[in-house]
Design a protein around this motif. Structure first.
Motif, PDB file in Angstrom:
ATOM      1  N   LEU A 146       0.821  -1.210   0.000  1.00 21.72           N
ATOM      2  CA  LEU A 146       0.000   0.000   0.000  1.00 21.72           C
ATOM      3  C   LEU A 146       0.853   1.259   0.000  1.00 21.72           C
ATOM      4  N   LEU A 147       1.930   1.247   0.790  1.00 18.76           N
ATOM      5  CA  LEU A 147       2.812   2.423   0.836  1.00 18.76           C
ATOM      6  C   LEU A 147       3.465   2.664  -0.518  1.00 18.76           C
ATOM      7  N   LEU A 148       3.900   1.604  -1.161  1.00 19.75           N
ATOM      8  CA  LEU A 148       4.541   1.746  -2.467  1.00 19.75           C
ATOM      9  C   LEU A 148       3.572   2.329  -3.493  1.00 19.75           C
ATOM     10  N   VAL A 149       2.374   1.776  -3.538  1.00 25.41           N
ATOM     11  CA  VAL A 149       1.389   2.235  -4.515  1.00 25.41           C
ATOM     12  C   VAL A 149       0.927   3.657  -4.194  1.00 25.41           C
ATOM     13  N   LEU A 150       0.630   3.937  -2.917  1.00 23.91           N
ATOM     14  CA  LEU A 150       0.107   5.244  -2.529  1.00 23.91           C
ATOM     15  C   LEU A 150       1.110   6.356  -2.794  1.00 23.91           C
ATOM     16  N   PHE A 151       2.321   6.226  -2.262  1.00 27.08           N
ATOM     17  CA  PHE A 151       3.287   7.311  -2.376  1.00 27.08           C
ATOM     18  C   PHE A 151       3.858   7.436  -3.785  1.00 27.08           C
ATOM     19  N   SER A 152       3.758   6.379  -4.591  1.00 25.86           N
ATOM     20  CA  SER A 152       4.199   6.461  -5.982  1.00 25.86           C
ATOM     21  C   SER A 152       3.148   7.116  -6.860  1.00 25.86           C
ATOM     22  N   SER A 153       1.882   7.013  -6.440  1.00 25.79           N
ATOM     23  CA  SER A 153       0.781   7.520  -7.265  1.00 25.79           C
ATOM     24  C   SER A 153       0.330   8.910  -6.868  1.00 25.79           C
ATOM     25  N   VAL A 154       0.518   9.277  -5.596  1.00 21.68           N
ATOM     26  CA  VAL A 154       0.049  10.573  -5.087  1.00 21.68           C
ATOM     27  C   VAL A 154       1.253  11.375  -4.608  1.00 21.68           C
ATOM     28  N   ASP A 155       1.314  12.629  -4.997  1.00 19.10           N
ATOM     29  CA  ASP A 155       2.448  13.493  -4.644  1.00 19.10           C
ATOM     30  C   ASP A 155       2.260  14.015  -3.222  1.00 19.10           C
ATOM     31  N   ILE A 156       2.600  13.157  -2.240  1.00 22.85           N
ATOM     32  CA  ILE A 156       2.456  13.526  -0.835  1.00 22.85           C
ATOM     33  C   ILE A 156       3.784  13.991  -0.254  1.00 22.85           C
ATOM     34  N   VAL A 157       4.859  13.271  -0.587  1.00 26.58           N
ATOM     35  CA  VAL A 157       6.189  13.568  -0.057  1.00 26.58           C
ATOM     36  C   VAL A 157       7.098  13.965  -1.205  1.00 26.58           C
ATOM     37  N   ASP A 158       7.905  14.991  -0.985  1.00 26.33           N
ATOM     38  CA  ASP A 158       8.863  15.436  -1.992  1.00 26.33           C
ATOM     39  C   ASP A 158      10.037  14.456  -2.022  1.00 26.33           C
ATOM     40  N   THR A 159      10.115  13.660  -3.078  1.00 28.26           N
ATOM     41  CA  THR A 159      11.177  12.659  -3.201  1.00 28.26           C
ATOM     42  C   THR A 159      12.291  13.110  -4.135  1.00 28.26           C
ATOM     43  N   GLY A 160      12.293  14.380  -4.470  1.00 27.92           N
ATOM     44  CA  GLY A 160      13.354  14.903  -5.317  1.00 27.92           C
ATOM     45  C   GLY A 160      13.037  14.754  -6.799  1.00 27.92           C
ATOM     46  N   SER A 161      14.043  14.977  -7.613  1.00 20.05           N
ATOM     47  CA  SER A 161      13.850  14.882  -9.059  1.00 20.05           C
ATOM     48  C   SER A 161      13.701  13.425  -9.479  1.00 20.05           C
ATOM     49  N   GLY A 162      13.092  13.220 -10.631  1.00 19.34           N
ATOM     50  CA  GLY A 162      12.883  11.865 -11.115  1.00 19.34           C
ATOM     51  C   GLY A 162      11.559  11.303 -10.638  1.00 19.34           C
ATOM     52  N   LYS A 163      11.294  10.072 -11.063  1.00 19.42           N
ATOM     53  CA  LYS A 163      10.041   9.421 -10.688  1.00 19.42           C
ATOM     54  C   LYS A 163      10.042   9.045  -9.211  1.00 19.42           C
ATOM     55  N   ALA A 164       8.895   9.209  -8.583  1.00 14.38           N
ATOM     56  CA  ALA A 164       8.784   8.901  -7.156  1.00 14.38           C
ATOM     57  C   ALA A 164       9.076   7.434  -6.879  1.00 14.38           C
ATOM     58  N   VAL A 165       8.655   6.540  -7.780  1.00 14.34           N
ATOM     59  CA  VAL A 165       8.837   5.110  -7.537  1.00 14.34           C
ATOM     60  C   VAL A 165      10.316   4.736  -7.519  1.00 14.34           C
ATOM     61  N   ASP A 166      11.156   5.479  -8.254  1.00 15.53           N
ATOM     62  CA  ASP A 166      12.594   5.180  -8.244  1.00 15.53           C
ATOM     63  C   ASP A 166      13.198   5.448  -6.872  1.00 15.53           C
ATOM     64  N   PHE A 167      12.667   6.451  -6.165  1.00 17.10           N
ATOM     65  CA  PHE A 167      13.115   6.716  -4.790  1.00 17.10           C
ATOM     66  C   PHE A 167      12.472   5.755  -3.801  1.00 17.10           C
ATOM     67  N   LEU A 168      11.180   5.473  -3.990  1.00 17.74           N
ATOM     68  CA  LEU A 168      10.422   4.729  -2.992  1.00 17.74           C
ATOM     69  C   LEU A 168      10.701   3.230  -3.008  1.00 17.74           C
ATOM     70  N   ALA A 169      10.876   2.639  -4.175  1.00 19.41           N
ATOM     71  CA  ALA A 169      11.000   1.182  -4.269  1.00 19.41           C
ATOM     72  C   ALA A 169      12.138   0.624  -3.397  1.00 19.41           C
ATOM     73  N   PRO A 170      13.352   1.200  -3.415  1.00 23.07           N
ATOM     74  CA  PRO A 170      14.404   0.675  -2.537  1.00 23.07           C
ATOM     75  C   PRO A 170      14.040   0.778  -1.052  1.00 23.07           C
ATOM     76  N   GLY A 171      13.424   1.904  -0.663  1.00 29.28           N
ATOM     77  CA  GLY A 171      13.029   2.066   0.732  1.00 29.28           C
ATOM     78  C   GLY A 171      11.959   1.073   1.148  1.00 29.28           C
TER      79      GLY A 171
END
Length: 256
Positions: free
Chosen positions: A47-72
């Motif tokens: 759920l966290l992966l899908v939610l934070f990758s689909s909705v701009d809630i947290v500033d994950t920097g440049s690039g796609k959010a999923v590229d930052f979120l997936a490793p975490g």
């Protein structure tokens, strides 16, 4: 058979490898049938992966959010299984006398811990496969050295497993349940899983960067997002936590 044609009994324990394998299968089945464990190990990370990758809630920097979120999220999955899930399950096994009974069986205590570790590894493989498929569906573009990823996951598992067993073997079951869930939530927020560490004050960054979840998520992100060859600093932090956690668990774990 004997000379008179009857079977001669040959009592004795099964080979050690067979006992460990059977116990590992049992541990895995019990974990996968537990609704609370499935919530921690599968549903929440997904759920966290899908939610934070689909909705701009947290500033994950440049690039796609999923590229930052997936490793975490992969790091979170390791922590949820090796630390939180294992601590809670082992704590209640200790409370209800299951560990005491198993310790009196032909399976040695180190064999039981080996079986639990194998169960954790099997569960993590399933988690990694599931989360990787979902991340690819969300547009993830991983890169880097697969060997570095494997080393990070193995050392992360060892570190969290040692801490989970230490907690389960020293605290009461109810205290373990509360503490493990609290630590899970705190490290989810402050471990660089979904919120970049550079969003925290400088002094806090220095402390948070030494946590095993920060080392694991940061190391995976350096490799999978930025293409780093081998994050030796993060591997070193995880190795220290693994030695300290497993050593303390072996020294202070109480079976009753």
């Amino acid at each position: 058979m004997s000379a008179v044609g009857t079977f001669t009994p040959k009592p004795g324990a099964a080979p050690l490898s067979r006992m460990i394998g059977a116990q590992a299968v049992l541990e895995t089945k019990m974990l996968l049938r537990n609704g609370e464990q499935l919530l921690l190990t599968v549903i929440i990370p997904t759920l966290l992966l899908v939610l934070f990758s689909s909705v701009d809630i947290v500033d994950t920097g440049s690039g796609k959010a999923v590229d930052f979120l997936a490793p975490g999220i992969l790091a979170l999955a390791v922590m949820s299984t090796a630390f939180t899930g294992q601590a809670i399950a082992t704590g209640f096994e200790r409370r209800y006398g299951v560990l005491k009974l198993l310790a009196s069986s032909p399976l040695p205590r180190w064999g039981l811990m080996t079986a639990k570790t194998l169960s954790v590894l099997v569960t993590e493989v399933l988690q990694v496969v599931l989360l990787t498929v979902i991340a690819f569906a969300l547009g993830w573009s991983p890169q880097g050295n697969p060997l570095a990823v494997l080393l990070l996951l193995v050392l992360g598992t060892a570190a969290f497993s040692g801490l989970g067993l230490l907690m389960a073997g020293t605290l009461k079951a109810e205290a373990t349940l509360a503490a493990a869930n609290l630590v899970f939530l705190l490290l989810l927020v402050g471990g660089g899983v979904v919120v970049p560490l550079d969003k925290f004050p400088g002094a806090a960054q220095a402390v948070l960067g030494l946590l095993p979840i920060s080392a694991l998520s940061g190391g995976l992100r350096d490799v999978l997002q930025h293409g780093a060859a081998m994050p030796w600093g993060d591997l070193g932090i995880l190795a220290v936590w693994a030695v300290l956690g497993l050593g303390a668990a072996a020294r202070f774990f109480r079976w009753e």
